[in-house]
Design a protein around this motif. Structure first.
Motif, PDB file in Angstrom:
ATOM      1  N   ALA A 163      12.476   2.005  52.464  1.00  0.00           N
ATOM      2  CA  ALA A 163      11.023   1.797  52.376  1.00  0.00           C
ATOM      3  C   ALA A 163      10.658   0.358  51.967  1.00  0.00           C
ATOM      4  O   ALA A 163       9.478   0.003  51.936  1.00  0.00           O
ATOM      5  CB  ALA A 163      10.420   2.787  51.382  1.00  0.00           C
ATOM      6  N   TYR A 164      11.667  -0.433  51.668  1.00  0.00           N
ATOM      7  CA  TYR A 164      11.496  -1.818  51.213  1.00  0.00           C
ATOM      8  C   TYR A 164      10.479  -2.614  52.048  1.00  0.00           C
ATOM      9  O   TYR A 164       9.580  -3.257  51.489  1.00  0.00           O
ATOM     10  CB  TYR A 164      12.884  -2.456  51.237  1.00  0.00           C
ATOM     11  CG  TYR A 164      13.032  -3.892  50.834  1.00  0.00           C
ATOM     12  CD1 TYR A 164      13.788  -4.243  49.716  1.00  0.00           C
ATOM     13  CD2 TYR A 164      12.485  -4.923  51.588  1.00  0.00           C
ATOM     14  CE1 TYR A 164      13.969  -5.578  49.357  1.00  0.00           C
ATOM     15  CE2 TYR A 164      12.656  -6.245  51.229  1.00  0.00           C
ATOM     16  CZ  TYR A 164      13.396  -6.560  50.124  1.00  0.00           C
ATOM     17  OH  TYR A 164      13.565  -7.877  49.766  1.00  0.00           O
ATOM     18  N   PRO A 165      10.559  -2.583  53.381  1.00  0.00           N
ATOM     19  CA  PRO A 165       9.617  -3.411  54.156  1.00  0.00           C
ATOM     20  C   PRO A 165       8.159  -2.964  54.023  1.00  0.00           C
ATOM     21  O   PRO A 165       7.253  -3.783  54.156  1.00  0.00           O
ATOM     22  CB  PRO A 165      10.086  -3.251  55.603  1.00  0.00           C
ATOM     23  CG  PRO A 165      11.411  -2.578  55.548  1.00  0.00           C
ATOM     24  CD  PRO A 165      11.542  -1.894  54.235  1.00  0.00           C
ATOM     25  N   ALA A 193       2.840  -4.232  51.679  1.00  0.00           N
ATOM     26  CA  ALA A 193       1.806  -3.960  50.677  1.00  0.00           C
ATOM     27  C   ALA A 193       1.598  -5.187  49.787  1.00  0.00           C
ATOM     28  O   ALA A 193       0.463  -5.548  49.462  1.00  0.00           O
ATOM     29  CB  ALA A 193       2.187  -2.746  49.835  1.00  0.00           C
ATOM     30  N   ASP A 194       2.688  -5.859  49.398  1.00  0.00           N
ATOM     31  CA  ASP A 194       2.582  -7.070  48.574  1.00  0.00           C
ATOM     32  C   ASP A 194       1.597  -8.050  49.215  1.00  0.00           C
ATOM     33  O   ASP A 194       0.734  -8.629  48.558  1.00  0.00           O
ATOM     34  CB  ASP A 194       3.928  -7.816  48.497  1.00  0.00           C
ATOM     35  CG  ASP A 194       5.019  -7.028  47.789  1.00  0.00           C
ATOM     36  OD1 ASP A 194       4.695  -6.091  47.040  1.00  0.00           O
ATOM     37  OD2 ASP A 194       6.211  -7.363  48.007  1.00  0.00           O
ATOM     38  N   ILE A 195       1.807  -8.233  50.502  1.00  0.00           N
ATOM     39  CA  ILE A 195       1.073  -9.262  51.234  1.00  0.00           C
ATOM     40  C   ILE A 195      -0.368  -8.840  51.493  1.00  0.00           C
ATOM     41  O   ILE A 195      -1.314  -9.586  51.251  1.00  0.00           O
ATOM     42  CB  ILE A 195       1.797  -9.534  52.573  1.00  0.00           C
ATOM     43  CG1 ILE A 195       3.203 -10.099  52.298  1.00  0.00           C
ATOM     44  CG2 ILE A 195       0.969 -10.447  53.476  1.00  0.00           C
ATOM     45  CD1 ILE A 195       4.148 -10.041  53.504  1.00  0.00           C
ATOM     46  N   ASP A 230      15.256 -15.142  57.759  1.00  0.00           N
ATOM     47  CA  ASP A 230      15.757 -13.767  57.603  1.00  0.00           C
ATOM     48  C   ASP A 230      14.653 -12.752  57.323  1.00  0.00           C
ATOM     49  O   ASP A 230      14.883 -11.551  57.424  1.00  0.00           O
ATOM     50  CB  ASP A 230      16.821 -13.721  56.485  1.00  0.00           C
ATOM     51  CG  ASP A 230      16.231 -14.071  55.123  1.00  0.00           C
ATOM     52  OD1 ASP A 230      15.356 -14.959  55.060  1.00  0.00           O
ATOM     53  OD2 ASP A 230      16.632 -13.453  54.126  1.00  0.00           O
ATOM     54  N   GLN A 231      13.453 -13.234  56.962  1.00  0.00           N
ATOM     55  CA  GLN A 231      12.360 -12.303  56.641  1.00  0.00           C
ATOM     56  C   GLN A 231      11.356 -12.163  57.783  1.00  0.00           C
ATOM     57  O   GLN A 231      10.341 -11.480  57.649  1.00  0.00           O
ATOM     58  CB  GLN A 231      11.635 -12.766  55.383  1.00  0.00           C
ATOM     59  CG  GLN A 231      12.495 -12.719  54.133  1.00  0.00           C
ATOM     60  CD  GLN A 231      12.960 -11.303  53.826  1.00  0.00           C
ATOM     61  OE1 GLN A 231      12.166 -10.357  53.830  1.00  0.00           O
ATOM     62  NE2 GLN A 231      14.250 -11.149  53.587  1.00  0.00           N
ATOM     63  N   LYS A 232      11.651 -12.819  58.902  1.00  0.00           N
ATOM     64  CA  LYS A 232      10.717 -12.830  60.021  1.00  0.00           C
ATOM     65  C   LYS A 232      10.426 -11.420  60.536  1.00  0.00           C
ATOM     66  O   LYS A 232       9.281 -11.069  60.817  1.00  0.00           O
ATOM     67  CB  LYS A 232      11.342 -13.648  61.156  1.00  0.00           C
ATOM     68  CG  LYS A 232      10.368 -14.560  61.834  1.00  0.00           C
ATOM     69  CD  LYS A 232      11.097 -15.469  62.782  1.00  0.00           C
ATOM     70  CE  LYS A 232      10.290 -15.632  64.063  1.00  0.00           C
ATOM     71  NZ  LYS A 232      11.016 -16.462  65.031  1.00  0.00           N
TER      72      LYS A 232
HETATM   73  N1  TRP Z   1      11.934  -9.609  50.997  1.00  0.00           N
HETATM   74  C1  TRP Z   1      11.794 -10.937  50.468  1.00  0.00           C
HETATM   75  C2  TRP Z   1      13.173 -11.568  50.333  1.00  0.00           C
HETATM   76  O1  TRP Z   1      14.148 -10.882  50.137  1.00  0.00           O
HETATM   77  C3  TRP Z   1      11.119 -10.917  49.125  1.00  0.00           C
HETATM   78  C4  TRP Z   1       9.717 -10.440  49.239  1.00  0.00           C
HETATM   79  C5  TRP Z   1       9.201  -9.279  48.794  1.00  0.00           C
HETATM   80  C6  TRP Z   1       8.641 -11.146  49.854  1.00  0.00           C
HETATM   81  N2  TRP Z   1       7.864  -9.185  49.072  1.00  0.00           N
HETATM   82  C7  TRP Z   1       7.501 -10.314  49.708  1.00  0.00           C
HETATM   83  C8  TRP Z   1       8.558 -12.375  50.493  1.00  0.00           C
HETATM   84  C9  TRP Z   1       6.272 -10.700  50.225  1.00  0.00           C
HETATM   85  C10 TRP Z   1       7.313 -12.767  51.010  1.00  0.00           C
HETATM   86  C11 TRP Z   1       6.184 -11.928  50.879  1.00  0.00           C
HETATM   87  O2  TRP Z   1      13.274 -12.779  50.392  1.00  0.00           O
END
Ligand code: TRP
Length: 353
Positions: A136-138, A143-145, A158-160
């Motif tokens: 569920a991490y992504p 949600a963070d964003i 790597d986060q693209k």
């Molecule tokens: N997943 C990102 C990483 O491992 C960290 C991360 C979590 C993140 N939430 C985010 C990055 C929101 C940018 C925006 O680098």
């Protein structure tokens, strides 16, 4: 819903990014992310998060999590992020992250999440034994964003894929609830922005100082493989001096670095730290003794990194001060997130006071 004026004009340009508090921060984290965070604050409103909830998806030690949370915060500050003008906080203090992540778990499709290469890599062969949180991490990242309706996110290559998923979630949410969004007068169907990834040009790929074919990593057994951000001048100098090389002198052109991963890595590092092109570095040092180049790299690395390490060690020695930054940042983050969450609950049809 108490009808307050809509708190956010839609899609105010805003940057959000996060770093996981896991292990020691090293040069790769700095050049790949944190250095850019500081650069972006002159042109944007920025929210920089220490994503502690992401750091518990693969098991963790609570005291180490705390230490690493302080360390990442110290790195933001030491790199020059202005915590008064911008927002620095740890994710778990703002409950909207978890709350919106649940809603996004119900928006995203299994098929989308199943395609995430980072999950496949991290879960490895024993997928049955991976935590549900890792899967569920992504959605938590989306949600963070979107909790801040951030319009741009500086991240590494790597986060693209996670950013693309974030856009898919925003789009599906906007589409599925378009009528309700309109009926509530919350702009016309684009409640969440389609966030842009800000991927730095050719992001420097910082490799291990012991093996130029492996990424510099916090989990490498040898501390000589990486420069930690908290290393002092002596440690930095020693590690660069001992960095693996091959017996040949440096070539005069980039072409000549092919098949020489260690030499290439040191040139990449020189370029990233000096802001110069590899070509100009090779024009200067090509053909000469490797030791001359190494000494120049030692001087450069010490001059650019030791002040950051010194400042970080000074900051982590004062955890109460770091906590005060995180508490204040969380208060200001909540002030943005809470009105968004109220609207989202209303869009969803949840009853609220
Ligand atoms: N997943 C990102 C990483 O491992 C960290 C991360 C979590 C993140 N939430 C985010 C990055 C929101 C940018 C925006 O680098």
């Amino acid at each position: 819903m108490t009808r307050q004026p809509i708190s956010l004009k839609p899609h105010t340009p805003r940057i959000f990014s996060g770093v996981q508090p896991t292990g020691n921060l090293h040069l790769g984290n700095y050049l790949g992310a944190i250095k850019r965070f500081a650069e972006l604050q002159t042109s944007h409103e920025c929210i920089y998060c220490v994503v502690d909830m992401h750091a518990i998806t693969q098991g963790h030690d609570p005291l180490e999590l705390r230490r690493a949370t302080h360390e990442v915060t110290a790195a933001y500050i030491a790199a020059g992020v202005d915590v008064k003008k911008h927002i620095v906080f740890n994710q778990s203090q703002v409950s909207g992250h978890a709350e919106l992540a649940w809603i996004f778990n119900c928006v995203a499709r299994m098929g989308w999440a199943n395609r995430m290469t980072q999950f496949k890599e991290k879960a490895g062969k024993d997928r049955e034994n991976a935590s549900v949180g890792l899967f569920a991490y992504p959605m938590l990242m989306a949600a963070d964003i979107l909790l801040y309706r951030a319009t741009a996110v500086p991240v590494g290559e790597d986060q693209k894929q996670h950013l693309e998923l974030t856009r898919d979630i925003a789009q599906k949410f906007n589409f599925d609830f378009a009528e309700r969004i309109k009926a509530l007068g919350l702009n016309s169907g684009d409640y969440f922005p389609l966030t842009e990834p800000l991927i730095a040009g050719p992001a420097p790929r910082v490799m291990s100082l012991r093996d130029g074919t492996k990424k510099m990593s916090k989990s490498d057994a040898s501390d000589y493989s990486r420069i930690n951000l908290t290393d002092d001048a002596d440690a930095i100098a020693q590690k660069v001096r001992k960095a693996k090389t091959d017996p040949e002198p440096l070539p005069s052109e980039a072409e000549g670095l092919k098949g020489r991963p260690e030499a290439e890595n040191l040139v990449t590092l020189f370029a990233a730290l000096s802001g110069r092109e590899a070509a100009s570095i090779l024009t200067e040092f090509g053909g000469g003794q490797f030791s001359t180049f190494k000494q120049a790299l030692v001087d450069l690395a010490v001059a650019s990194l030791a002040p950051i390490g010194d400042e970080m060690r000074r900051l982590v020695a004062d955890p109460a001060m770091i906590d005060a930054v995180l508490f204040d940042g969380a208060d200001r983050a909540r002030a943005i997130a809470e009105p968004v969450m109220r609207e989202v609950r209303e869009i969803m049809g949840f009853v609220q006071r």
